[in-house]
Design a protein around this motif. Structure first.
Motif, PDB file in Angstrom:
ATOM      1  N   GLN A   1      -7.883 -12.748   0.463  1.00 53.62           N
ATOM      2  CA  GLN A   1      -8.569 -14.031   0.344  1.00 53.62           C
ATOM      3  C   GLN A   1      -8.612 -14.462  -1.115  1.00 53.62           C
ATOM      4  O   GLN A   1      -8.636 -13.630  -2.013  1.00 53.62           O
ATOM      5  CB  GLN A   1     -10.000 -13.920   0.880  1.00 53.62           C
ATOM      6  CG  GLN A   1     -10.072 -13.796   2.390  1.00 53.62           C
ATOM      7  CD  GLN A   1     -11.510 -13.764   2.889  1.00 53.62           C
ATOM      8  OE1 GLN A   1     -12.399 -14.381   2.323  1.00 53.62           O
ATOM      9  NE2 GLN A   1     -11.721 -13.031   3.965  1.00 53.62           N
TER      10      GLN A   1
ATOM     11  N   VAL B   1      -6.871 -17.800   2.697  1.00 49.75           N
ATOM     12  CA  VAL B   1      -6.122 -16.550   2.607  1.00 49.75           C
ATOM     13  C   VAL B   1      -4.785 -16.846   1.918  1.00 49.75           C
ATOM     14  O   VAL B   1      -4.306 -17.979   1.942  1.00 49.75           O
ATOM     15  CB  VAL B   1      -5.859 -15.920   3.989  1.00 49.75           C
ATOM     16  CG1 VAL B   1      -7.160 -15.472   4.632  1.00 49.75           C
ATOM     17  CG2 VAL B   1      -5.108 -16.875   4.896  1.00 49.75           C
ATOM     18  N   ALA B   2      -4.246 -15.819   1.300  1.00 48.76           N
ATOM     19  CA  ALA B   2      -3.010 -16.035   0.546  1.00 48.76           C
ATOM     20  C   ALA B   2      -2.125 -14.796   0.576  1.00 48.76           C
ATOM     21  O   ALA B   2      -2.608 -13.679   0.803  1.00 48.76           O
ATOM     22  CB  ALA B   2      -3.341 -16.389  -0.903  1.00 48.76           C
ATOM     23  N   LEU B   3      -0.850 -15.025   0.395  1.00 46.83           N
ATOM     24  CA  LEU B   3       0.082 -13.945   0.071  1.00 46.83           C
ATOM     25  C   LEU B   3       0.181 -13.948  -1.446  1.00 46.83           C
ATOM     26  O   LEU B   3       0.476 -14.989  -2.058  1.00 46.83           O
ATOM     27  CB  LEU B   3       1.457 -14.199   0.700  1.00 46.83           C
ATOM     28  CG  LEU B   3       1.518 -14.093   2.227  1.00 46.83           C
ATOM     29  CD1 LEU B   3       2.863 -14.615   2.737  1.00 46.83           C
ATOM     30  CD2 LEU B   3       1.313 -12.644   2.681  1.00 46.83           C
TER      31      LEU B   3
ATOM     32  N   TYR C   1       1.993 -16.759  -3.514  1.00 48.37           N
ATOM     33  CA  TYR C   1       3.293 -16.995  -2.866  1.00 48.37           C
ATOM     34  C   TYR C   1       3.138 -18.045  -1.760  1.00 48.37           C
ATOM     35  O   TYR C   1       4.000 -18.888  -1.561  1.00 48.37           O
ATOM     36  CB  TYR C   1       3.812 -15.676  -2.300  1.00 48.37           C
ATOM     37  CG  TYR C   1       5.087 -15.775  -1.483  1.00 48.37           C
ATOM     38  CD1 TYR C   1       6.331 -15.714  -2.102  1.00 48.37           C
ATOM     39  CD2 TYR C   1       5.033 -15.911  -0.101  1.00 48.37           C
ATOM     40  CE1 TYR C   1       7.504 -15.794  -1.357  1.00 48.37           C
ATOM     41  CE2 TYR C   1       6.207 -15.985   0.650  1.00 48.37           C
ATOM     42  CZ  TYR C   1       7.434 -15.932   0.026  1.00 48.37           C
ATOM     43  OH  TYR C   1       8.590 -16.017   0.772  1.00 48.37           O
ATOM     44  N   SER C   2       2.009 -17.961  -1.046  1.00 47.86           N
ATOM     45  CA  SER C   2       1.663 -18.986  -0.058  1.00 47.86           C
ATOM     46  C   SER C   2       0.179 -18.866   0.249  1.00 47.86           C
ATOM     47  O   SER C   2      -0.443 -17.852  -0.079  1.00 47.86           O
ATOM     48  CB  SER C   2       2.499 -18.838   1.207  1.00 47.86           C
ATOM     49  OG  SER C   2       2.341 -19.977   2.048  1.00 47.86           O
ATOM     50  N   PHE C   3      -0.397 -19.899   0.876  1.00 46.72           N
ATOM     51  CA  PHE C   3      -1.841 -19.875   1.152  1.00 46.72           C
ATOM     52  C   PHE C   3      -2.160 -20.785   2.321  1.00 46.72           C
ATOM     53  O   PHE C   3      -1.376 -21.682   2.671  1.00 46.72           O
ATOM     54  CB  PHE C   3      -2.629 -20.314  -0.091  1.00 46.72           C
ATOM     55  CG  PHE C   3      -2.387 -21.750  -0.468  1.00 46.72           C
ATOM     56  CD1 PHE C   3      -1.270 -22.108  -1.210  1.00 46.72           C
ATOM     57  CD2 PHE C   3      -3.265 -22.753  -0.069  1.00 46.72           C
ATOM     58  CE1 PHE C   3      -1.022 -23.439  -1.543  1.00 46.72           C
ATOM     59  CE2 PHE C   3      -3.024 -24.085  -0.409  1.00 46.72           C
ATOM     60  CZ  PHE C   3      -1.906 -24.421  -1.136  1.00 46.72           C
TER      61      PHE C   3
ATOM     62  N   MET D   1       3.926  -7.382  -2.638  1.00 40.87           N
ATOM     63  CA  MET D   1       3.147  -8.534  -2.192  1.00 40.87           C
ATOM     64  C   MET D   1       1.996  -7.985  -1.361  1.00 40.87           C
ATOM     65  O   MET D   1       2.116  -6.935  -0.720  1.00 40.87           O
ATOM     66  CB  MET D   1       4.043  -9.445  -1.356  1.00 40.87           C
ATOM     67  CG  MET D   1       3.412 -10.741  -0.953  1.00 40.87           C
ATOM     68  SD  MET D   1       4.497 -12.160  -1.273  1.00 40.87           S
ATOM     69  CE  MET D   1       5.833 -11.889  -0.153  1.00 40.87           C
ATOM     70  N   LEU D   2       0.859  -8.696  -1.357  1.00 38.30           N
ATOM     71  CA  LEU D   2      -0.226  -8.318  -0.458  1.00 38.30           C
ATOM     72  C   LEU D   2      -0.930  -9.557   0.079  1.00 38.30           C
ATOM     73  O   LEU D   2      -0.732 -10.673  -0.412  1.00 38.30           O
ATOM     74  CB  LEU D   2      -1.211  -7.339  -1.123  1.00 38.30           C
ATOM     75  CG  LEU D   2      -1.896  -7.686  -2.432  1.00 38.30           C
ATOM     76  CD1 LEU D   2      -2.897  -8.813  -2.253  1.00 38.30           C
ATOM     77  CD2 LEU D   2      -2.617  -6.464  -2.979  1.00 38.30           C
ATOM     78  N   THR D   3      -1.743  -9.334   1.099  1.00 43.56           N
ATOM     79  CA  THR D   3      -2.502 -10.402   1.744  1.00 43.56           C
ATOM     80  C   THR D   3      -3.953 -10.278   1.311  1.00 43.56           C
ATOM     81  O   THR D   3      -4.517  -9.190   1.363  1.00 43.56           O
ATOM     82  CB  THR D   3      -2.415 -10.260   3.276  1.00 43.56           C
ATOM     83  OG1 THR D   3      -1.050 -10.262   3.657  1.00 43.56           O
ATOM     84  CG2 THR D   3      -3.142 -11.394   3.985  1.00 43.56           C
TER      85      THR D   3
ATOM     86  N   PRO E   1       0.817  -1.213   0.000  1.00 42.48           N
ATOM     87  CA  PRO E   1       0.000   0.000   0.000  1.00 42.48           C
ATOM     88  C   PRO E   1       0.853   1.268   0.000  1.00 42.48           C
ATOM     89  O   PRO E   1       2.037   1.206   0.328  1.00 42.48           O
ATOM     90  CB  PRO E   1      -0.789  -0.123   1.318  1.00 42.48           C
ATOM     91  CG  PRO E   1       0.026  -1.020   2.176  1.00 42.48           C
ATOM     92  CD  PRO E   1       0.726  -1.962   1.252  1.00 42.48           C
ATOM     93  N   PRO E   2       0.225   2.420  -0.372  1.00 35.65           N
ATOM     94  CA  PRO E   2       1.001   3.659  -0.435  1.00 35.65           C
ATOM     95  C   PRO E   2       1.572   4.048   0.932  1.00 35.65           C
ATOM     96  O   PRO E   2       0.908   3.861   1.946  1.00 35.65           O
ATOM     97  CB  PRO E   2      -0.025   4.698  -0.905  1.00 35.65           C
ATOM     98  CG  PRO E   2      -1.361   4.088  -0.672  1.00 35.65           C
ATOM     99  CD  PRO E   2      -1.181   2.614  -0.741  1.00 35.65           C
TER     100      PRO E   2
ATOM    101  N   TYR F   1     -10.762  -6.138  -2.290  1.00 39.75           N
ATOM    102  CA  TYR F   1     -10.154  -7.067  -3.244  1.00 39.75           C
ATOM    103  C   TYR F   1     -10.064  -8.484  -2.696  1.00 39.75           C
ATOM    104  O   TYR F   1      -9.825  -8.703  -1.533  1.00 39.75           O
ATOM    105  CB  TYR F   1      -8.750  -6.593  -3.663  1.00 39.75           C
ATOM    106  CG  TYR F   1      -7.832  -6.204  -2.528  1.00 39.75           C
ATOM    107  CD1 TYR F   1      -7.195  -7.164  -1.740  1.00 39.75           C
ATOM    108  CD2 TYR F   1      -7.566  -4.860  -2.243  1.00 39.75           C
ATOM    109  CE1 TYR F   1      -6.334  -6.806  -0.707  1.00 39.75           C
ATOM    110  CE2 TYR F   1      -6.716  -4.490  -1.213  1.00 39.75           C
ATOM    111  CZ  TYR F   1      -6.102  -5.464  -0.450  1.00 39.75           C
ATOM    112  OH  TYR F   1      -5.272  -5.111   0.572  1.00 39.75           O
TER     113      TYR F   1
END
Lengths: 386, 137
Positions: free
Chosen positions: B91, B77-79, B57-59, B87-89, B32-33, B126
């Motif tokens: 679902q 949930v996932a990266l 990347y992972s879940f 990268m973000l977190t 995020p900004p 998102y």
């Protein structure tokens, strides 16, 4: 700057203390520590706690604790750094004495987690993560650790069962700690069959929600032998940080904060990882144990699990960890955990760890991890010979 | 924990459009900004909207959800490693938990994240689903 020593320790049993409020838990641990130090007055009280306001509706613990100890008027503050709040309070107490602004300091860690439902407590613990970009997506602490553990297994080729000895060792050590929450041995089969909370994290990978309080009394090292028959010197006290959210870390599988904290601690104490006789690590989850061992220089990257597999972390091993049960079996009353680690280290260094005594324990290290690793605080302690 | 309307409103650019920033000094994409580039530590305030394409990347699938998300369990949930770097977190959606793999291409969609009872605020944001079209690399 002057050297700082621990001259007294105290703790309550860890567990579900339905009949005891947070003020009485704090009082019990604090009075044990003052009695152990054979003093009844201090210059300052620092209270490590994460969630008292959210869970019990009681904030402002510094004032509350000195009030209930009949120490009104004394400097008192609450210190919060998520699950590392205990070690953070010790860090503040250490600074107060090292800087010669105080002579006798009581450092307390206390947490009362069982006054809310499990789901509520889980949601409150998640406040240590990024509220806007992690928690808002339905993430929990278990889930964050599951994301790390799955990626770790993917990158380094480990199987879930390879982590089993972290929990098995912790529970074996907890058996002989009267203050541990669990007195229950577990087997590799039990680990394999444990219910999944968030795959690949199962019930036996996670430390329990519980209540507890632990306390230490600090004094200038040069007076320690006058005040205590068995003082312990704080050889290092160091904090490291990294981004709050797992997704903002360049390499999520490196606990950079732990690496920084441990390296700073080794430098302060002028020792190497190989000099450490035992390690009270932050095994809130099995994956955290592995990552902490690697970042602290005890294992190569991706090989922290090897120390568990090979038995190195057992009491008779190369680097005993969680010698009194660790977070997994002693329990993880979050804001108190960092002080439990110190109290247990002091018992080891005094030779008072009973059946769990580590042979020739002279130099111990304790590492307290906040959140999913954004704050890591490492202390190195040494027995003070006459 | 109860969600506040102002909280959701001020994050609308990020939640609905993945509005981040680009560092004018080193070109690093930021989400995020945060107004300072974590790479080169220079000010970074130029808006930049991410494509919403990335890979897992992972879940992990939660069988026990934290308070406020119970109604949605189990969910995954996932990266997500975005194509532009950050990268973000989030679902995952429109996919069965046992079909998710590390490295799976995904794309952003807007979905309901949570509701707070019949009279409460509905939060949108998102989530990511398996990419419908293979990404041009």
């Amino acid at each position: 700057m002057r050297d700082v020593a621990i001259i007294g320790v105290g703790q309550t049993p860890v567990g579900e203390h339905w009949t005891t409020s947070i003020r009485h838990l704090a009082f019990e641990a604090a009075s044990h520590a003052l009695r152990d130090a054979n003093i009844d007055k201090v210059d300052a009280v620092y209270v490590g706690n994460m969630l008292s306001g959210e869970i019990t509706g009681q904030s402002h613990l510094g004032a509350l604790v000195v009030d209930f100890m009949a120490l009104n008027g004394v400097e008192a503050l609450r210190i919060e750094s998520a699950c590392a709040s205990g070690a953070a309070a010790l860090r503040v107490g250490y600074l107060a004495i090292a800087s010669e602004l105080a002579d006798l300091v009581l450092v307390l860690g206390v947490e009362k987690m069982t006054d809310t439902s499990g789901r509520q407590t889980t949601a409150m613990l998640a406040m240590a993560a990024d509220a806007e970009y992690e928690v808002s997506q339905g993430i929990s602490f278990v889930a964050l650790n599951a994301l790390l553990m799955r990626r770790y297994m993917h990158e380094y080729g480990w199987q879930r069962q390879d982590f089993a000895n972290f929990a098995i060792n912790a529970h074996a050590n907890g058996m002989h700690n009267p203050n541990a929450m669990f007195h229950m041995k577990i087997s590799p089969e039990a680990y394999a069959q444990a219910a999944m909370i968030a795959e690949p994290v199962g019930l036996l990978d996670a430390s329990p929600v519980c209540d507890g309080a632990a306390a230490v009394v600090l004094a200038p090292a040069r007076y320690a032998h006058i005040l205590s028959p068995a003082p312990v010197k704080i050889r290092a006290s160091a904090v490291g940080t990294m981004p709050l959210a797992v997704h903002d870390r360049k390499d999520p599988l490196t606990l950079e904060s732990a690496r920084l904290s441990a390296q700073r601690a080794y430098k302060q104490a002028d020792v190497q990882p190989g000099d450490i006789d035992f390690f009270e690590m932050h095994d809130a989850f099995s994956i955290m144990a592995a990552l902490s061992l690697e970042a602290s220089g005890f294992a190569d990257k991706g090989q922290g699990v090897r120390l568990a597999l090979d038995g190195d972390i057992m009491l008779q091993g190369r680097l005993p960890t969680g010698t009194m049960g660790g977070l997994k079996a002693r329990g993880h009353p979050v804001g108190a955990t960092g002080i439990y680690q110190i109290v247990e280290s002091v018992l080891q260094l005094r030779g008072l760890a009973g059946p769990n005594q580590v042979g020739n324990a002279h130099l111990g290290m304790a590492q307290n991890i906040g959140g999913s690793g954004a704050t890591v605080i490492t202390h190195i302690l040494e027995a003070m010979d006459e | 924990m109860e969600h506040k309307v102002a909280h959701d409103w001020r994050l609308r650019g990020q939640r609905y459009r993945l509005e981040g920033e680009v560092c004018e000094h080193c070109g690093n994409k930021i989400f995020p900004p945060r107004d300072i580039c974590p790479e080169c530590h220079q000010p970074a305030k130029k808006p930049y909207t991410l494509s919403g394409r990335g890979e897992v990347y992972s879940f992990s699938t939660l069988s026990s959800a934290p308070e406020g998300f119970e109604a949605y369990a189990p969910y995954t949930v996932a990266l997500i490693k975005l194509a532009e770097g950050p990268m973000l977190t989030a679902q995952l959606t429109d996919v069965a938990p046992n079909e998710v793999t590390i490295g799976m291409p995904v794309e952003m969609v807007t979905r309901r994240i949570r509701t707070q009872g019949e009279d409460g605020v509905i939060t949108y944001g998102y989530k990511f689903r398996p990419a419908l079209v293979a990404h041009a690399q």
